[in-house]
Design an enzyme around this catalytic site. Structure first.
Site, PDB file in Angstrom:
ATOM      1  N   CYS A 136     -13.416  11.074  41.164  1.00  0.00           N
ATOM      2  CA  CYS A 136     -14.513  11.881  41.710  1.00  0.00           C
ATOM      3  C   CYS A 136     -14.000  12.832  42.782  1.00  0.00           C
ATOM      4  O   CYS A 136     -12.850  12.771  43.203  1.00  0.00           O
ATOM      5  CB  CYS A 136     -15.584  10.969  42.306  1.00  0.00           C
ATOM      6  SG  CYS A 136     -16.410   9.913  41.101  1.00  0.00           S
ATOM      7  N   HIS A 145     -19.622  12.951  45.800  1.00  0.00           N
ATOM      8  CA  HIS A 145     -20.280  11.895  46.568  1.00  0.00           C
ATOM      9  C   HIS A 145     -19.695  11.787  47.975  1.00  0.00           C
ATOM     10  O   HIS A 145     -18.677  12.402  48.305  1.00  0.00           O
ATOM     11  CB  HIS A 145     -20.205  10.542  45.847  1.00  0.00           C
ATOM     12  CG  HIS A 145     -18.820   9.994  45.645  1.00  0.00           C
ATOM     13  ND1 HIS A 145     -18.066   9.457  46.661  1.00  0.00           N
ATOM     14  CD2 HIS A 145     -18.069   9.867  44.520  1.00  0.00           C
ATOM     15  CE1 HIS A 145     -16.913   9.030  46.198  1.00  0.00           C
ATOM     16  NE2 HIS A 145     -16.877   9.273  44.896  1.00  0.00           N
TER      17      HIS A 145
END
Length: 424
Positions: free
Chosen positions: A269, A252
């Site tokens: 992440c 992301h």
């Protein structure tokens, strides 16, 4: 006075931006010797290039005593990326150097120590990449066999906070580009929900969550992901086999009020700057693109890579051939004693069942297609083989997308998990 006012404004701006920085692991980036700037220096020449190339060039110029060039480059970079915290830190340093020499990045900043260490670590990581770029005459060991359907592979070097894109050049990985990346606050090797670590292994991009969609479903929290998110298939089959927990491991972007985050700053992440995340997105095929996350990339020369490529393919075909020929002894020899079947059977119980099934076959045909093989690296390296399996015999016909996980047992690769491929 106009010049001093500009620097003072930059210093104030830096302090405000720095206080928003997220914490990461401690590290530092020092100058080779105390550096000092002088008010009477002539205007310098700005370096061109990507923001990363410009920030590293500015650091190099400071170390070389080229303060005018460093200031010009930082000014140009902040005009291009006004929310770049590391550039604000260098701007503040250059202003402070007019009064006192500094021996490390952020030496004059009055900000929390962990925020400064975040930015020093970013400077160090980016500088290391520029000093030692990926060897284009070598190939990454984790990318052994690429399926014809996989146009590209994403390779993440978690230890170096780096993400690489490789294209599929008739089965041989071809370097395309690479970017700085943020991983988990507590590093790599995810085990449990909330441990703030990035998983290691082979995963696949499973979907795309555009920012507009995230705004509707997540509200204000969507701001953390910048341009959007591309979820990955964590936990994979092997993670589940080991009881690893957690979810929501994504590629992301970052909040729009910052250009980049610290190397260790996410909740697990892999995060990139928004422009670079959009660049990576151009290479992603939903449901197909592998994301191979390793602690450190091993680079191989062309001959060594081909040897491993052939070893992996021959090992997989040896398993296929033994199964097709109903050679139960050699077929079972392909499996580790630590093997546990998809339905939880130990090796001994599963082996008895397989021997009984094979004894009831008059003939069998096993075809494999769309094969990919990736290696995980680390202390206990694995092969992850995925393929379309077409099995037929005198009493059964079956097609499935299958995955095998292999580990070394003495000098041989042995299967430790077998079952339907959950993604990819």
């Amino acid at each position: 006075m106009k010049s001093l006012s500009r620097w003072a404004k930059r210093l104030t701006s830096f302090t405000a931006v720095l206080l928003l920085a997220t914490a990461a692991q401690t590290n530092f980036a020092s100058f080779d010797a105390p550096a000092r700037a002088y008010l009477g220096e002539k205007p310098g020449r700005a370096r061109n290039g990507t923001p990363e190339q410009m920030i590293v060039a500015a650091i190099d110029d400071i170390r070389a005593g080229k303060m005018g060039d460093a200031r010009a480059t930082v000014d140009a970079l902040l005009d291009k990326q006004p929310n770049y915290r590391l550039a604000h830190l260098l701007s503040a340093d250059l202003y402070a150097m007019r009064a006192v020499p500094l021996d490390k990045i952020g030496g004059a900043a009055s900000a929390p120590a962990d925020r400064l260490e975040d930015l020093r670590r970013e400077a160090l990581v980016r500088s290391k990449r520029e000093a030692a770029p990926p060897p284009l005459d070598q190939l990454p060991a984790p990318l052994l066999v690429m399926s014809p359907k996989q146009k590209n592979v994403i390779l993440v070097d978690a230890g170096a906070s780096r993400i690489y894109i490789y294209a599929n050049n008739n089965g041989v990985p071809r370097y395309v580009t690479d970017f700085y990346a943020t991983i988990g606050k507590l590093g790599m090797g995810k085990q449990v929900e909330g441990d703030q670590r990035t998983p290691l292994g082979v995963y696949f991009v499973t979907s795309h969550m555009p920012r507009a969609q995230m705004d509707k479903t997540m509200g204000a929290q969507a701001a953390l992901y910048g341009v959007g998110a591309w979820p990955m298939s964590y936990p994979n089959e092997w993670d589940k086999r080991l009881g690893r927990t957690g979810h929501g491991i994504w590629l992301h972007g970052v909040p729009y009020d910052t250009y980049s985050r610290a190397p260790w700053a996410s909740n697990g992440c892999v995060a990139l700057t928004n422009p670079e995340m959009l660049a990576v997105a151009d290479y992603l095929q939903i449901g197909t693109t592998p994301v191979v996350i390793v602690p450190k990339i091993e680079w191989l020369n062309q001959d060594a890579w081909r040897a491993r490529n052939q070893e992996a393919q021959q090992t997989l075909d040896g398993w296929r051939s033994a199964w097709e020929n109903r050679d139960t002894r050699n077929y079972l020899a392909e499996y580790s004693r630590a093997f546990v079947s998809e339905d939880g059977q130990s090796f001994d119980k599963w082996a008895v069942q397989k021997a009984s099934v094979n004894a009831g076959k008059l003939w069998a045909k096993v075809k494999l297609g769309d094969i990919s093989i990736f290696a995980t690296g680390g202390d206990k390296p694995m092969w992850v083989t995925t393929f379309e399996q077409d099995y037929s015999s005198n009493n059964l016909n079956n097609r499935m997308r299958k995955r095998l996980y292999w580990q070394r047992d003495d000098a041989q690769w042995k299967i430790v998990w077998e079952g339907a491929a959950g993604a990819g």
